[in-house]
Design an enzyme around this catalytic site. Structure first.
Site, mmCIF file in Angstrom:
data_model
loop_
_atom_site.group_PDB
_atom_site.id
_atom_site.type_symbol
_atom_site.label_atom_id
_atom_site.label_comp_id
_atom_site.label_asym_id
_atom_site.label_seq_id
_atom_site.Cartn_x
_atom_site.Cartn_y
_atom_site.Cartn_z
ATOM 1 N N HIS A 1 -67.946 -49.997 7.941
ATOM 2 C CA HIS A 1 -66.476 -49.625 7.331
ATOM 3 C C HIS A 1 -65.445 -49.596 8.394
ATOM 4 O O HIS A 1 -64.355 -50.383 8.203
ATOM 5 C CB HIS A 1 -66.519 -48.456 6.581
ATOM 6 C CG HIS A 1 -67.518 -48.150 5.415
ATOM 7 N ND1 HIS A 1 -68.271 -47.227 5.174
ATOM 8 C CD2 HIS A 1 -67.690 -49.018 4.282
ATOM 9 C CE1 HIS A 1 -68.931 -47.463 4.170
ATOM 10 N NE2 HIS A 1 -68.459 -48.451 3.478
ATOM 11 N N LYS B 1 -72.247 -41.509 -11.283
ATOM 12 C CA LYS B 1 -72.815 -41.892 -10.148
ATOM 13 C C LYS B 1 -73.043 -40.400 -9.403
ATOM 14 O O LYS B 1 -72.114 -39.633 -9.143
ATOM 15 C CB LYS B 1 -71.727 -42.754 -9.353
ATOM 16 C CG LYS B 1 -72.630 -43.764 -8.586
ATOM 17 C CD LYS B 1 -72.008 -44.701 -7.975
ATOM 18 C CE LYS B 1 -72.419 -45.601 -6.908
ATOM 19 N NZ LYS B 1 -71.440 -46.584 -6.071
ATOM 20 N N ARG C 1 -71.222 -58.879 4.077
ATOM 21 C CA ARG C 1 -72.431 -58.730 4.991
ATOM 22 C C ARG C 1 -73.526 -59.991 4.647
ATOM 23 O O ARG C 1 -74.050 -60.318 5.953
ATOM 24 C CB ARG C 1 -73.144 -57.469 4.712
ATOM 25 C CG ARG C 1 -72.535 -56.069 5.356
ATOM 26 C CD ARG C 1 -72.956 -54.943 4.680
ATOM 27 N NE ARG C 1 -72.850 -54.893 3.283
ATOM 28 C CZ ARG C 1 -73.040 -53.828 2.624
ATOM 29 N NH1 ARG C 1 -73.585 -52.534 3.192
ATOM 30 N NH2 ARG C 1 -72.631 -53.313 1.315
ATOM 31 N N SER D 1 -74.172 -47.643 3.884
ATOM 32 C CA SER D 1 -74.144 -46.396 3.497
ATOM 33 C C SER D 1 -75.598 -45.568 2.899
ATOM 34 O O SER D 1 -76.045 -44.576 3.322
ATOM 35 C CB SER D 1 -73.102 -45.914 2.587
ATOM 36 O OG SER D 1 -71.932 -46.001 3.138
HETATM 37 P P1 ADP Z 1 -69.029 -50.169 -2.641
HETATM 38 O O1 ADP Z 1 -70.059 -48.994 -3.522
HETATM 39 O O2 ADP Z 1 -67.701 -50.238 -3.448
HETATM 40 O O3 ADP Z 1 -70.017 -51.392 -2.167
HETATM 41 P P2 ADP Z 1 -69.193 -49.255 -0.069
HETATM 42 O O4 ADP Z 1 -68.775 -47.794 0.647
HETATM 43 O O5 ADP Z 1 -70.773 -49.291 0.210
HETATM 44 O O6 ADP Z 1 -68.611 -49.152 -1.374
HETATM 45 O O7 ADP Z 1 -68.407 -50.259 0.847
HETATM 46 C C1 ADP Z 1 -67.053 -50.448 0.618
HETATM 47 C C2 ADP Z 1 -66.811 -52.008 1.419
HETATM 48 O O8 ADP Z 1 -67.111 -51.798 2.821
HETATM 49 C C3 ADP Z 1 -67.480 -53.140 0.555
HETATM 50 O O9 ADP Z 1 -66.715 -54.351 0.913
HETATM 51 C C4 ADP Z 1 -68.624 -53.352 1.613
HETATM 52 O O10 ADP Z 1 -69.105 -54.692 1.704
HETATM 53 C C5 ADP Z 1 -68.109 -52.991 2.887
HETATM 54 N N1 ADP Z 1 -69.062 -52.692 3.877
HETATM 55 C C6 ADP Z 1 -70.072 -51.756 4.075
HETATM 56 N N2 ADP Z 1 -70.673 -51.816 5.188
HETATM 57 C C7 ADP Z 1 -70.291 -52.989 5.832
HETATM 58 C C8 ADP Z 1 -70.912 -53.588 7.052
HETATM 59 N N3 ADP Z 1 -72.097 -53.012 7.760
HETATM 60 N N4 ADP Z 1 -70.063 -54.663 7.413
HETATM 61 C C9 ADP Z 1 -69.023 -55.130 6.769
HETATM 62 N N5 ADP Z 1 -68.613 -54.683 5.667
HETATM 63 C C10 ADP Z 1 -69.225 -53.401 5.074
#
Ligand code: ADP
Length: 160
Positions: A26, A50, A99, A136
């Site tokens: 992030h 959730k 990703r 995450s």
């Molecule tokens: P969601 O449940 O909306 O996917 P996340 O917190 O998992 O929420 O992710 C929020 C954003 O961060 C998404 O656009 C996701 O693709 C991006 N993201 C998460 N991890 C990475 C990473 N390692 N590299 C690039 N983008 C990431």
């Protein structure tokens, strides 16, 4: 003399997500988006059905602490549709990270739907090679098994 009205609209982006917890994946996306926008609102979406590992307050605090010295990064929480939240805060852009092909397929449908329903443009940044594997859910799995996540998350999360 004729006055020109050149008030430039602030470029605001909403970065929506669960951030359960904030990871170096992030922060890579946020850090690289800072030069592109005047303001980035990290918007933590809340969904009552959730289950989260970290409370909303903890997830908010991780982001606040990590970006304490970056006035262009704000944190907020929201419920409901992301486009409704964007309209509420006056943001024309949604920021998302990509990703892998699975992210692309999923994000494409959402971005196209959002664009059909509003004028909001989704801006995608491609993950950096050294953080592309971080998610995450993997961090939560490691924490659930009492493992060390210090290479995957920012300092504020490690300290907790
Ligand atoms: P969601 O449940 O909306 O996917 P996340 O917190 O998992 O929420 O992710 C929020 C954003 O961060 C998404 O656009 C996701 O693709 C991006 N993201 C998460 N991890 C990475 C990473 N390692 N590299 C690039 N983008 C990431």
């Amino acid at each position: 003399m004729k006055q020109t009205n050149l008030v430039k609209k602030m470029k605001k982006a909403v970065f929506p997500g669960s951030f359960d917890p904030l990871t170096l994946g992030h922060t890579d996306i946020i850090d690289r988006a800072i030069p592109l926008f005047d303001e980035i609102i990290i918007a933590i979406g809340t969904n009552s059905s959730k289950k989260y590992m970290f409370s909303l307050k903890e997830r908010t605090d991780f982001i606040k602490k990590t970006y304490a010295n970056e006035p262009r990064v704000k944190v907020d929480t929201y419920q409901g549709l992301t486009i409704d939240y964007c309209n509420k805060v006056g943001s024309d852009f949604i920021l998302r990270g990509l990703r892998n092909p699975a992210d692309f397929e999923f994000e494409k449908a959402i971005a196209q739907t959002n664009r059909k329903m509003s004028r909001i443009e989704t801006v995608f940044l491609l993950t950096s090679a050294d953080t592309s594997y971080i998610s995450s859910s993997i961090v939560r799995d490691i924490l659930g098994n009492k493992g060390d996540v210090s290479l995957l998350v920012p300092k504020a999360v490690v300290e907790r």
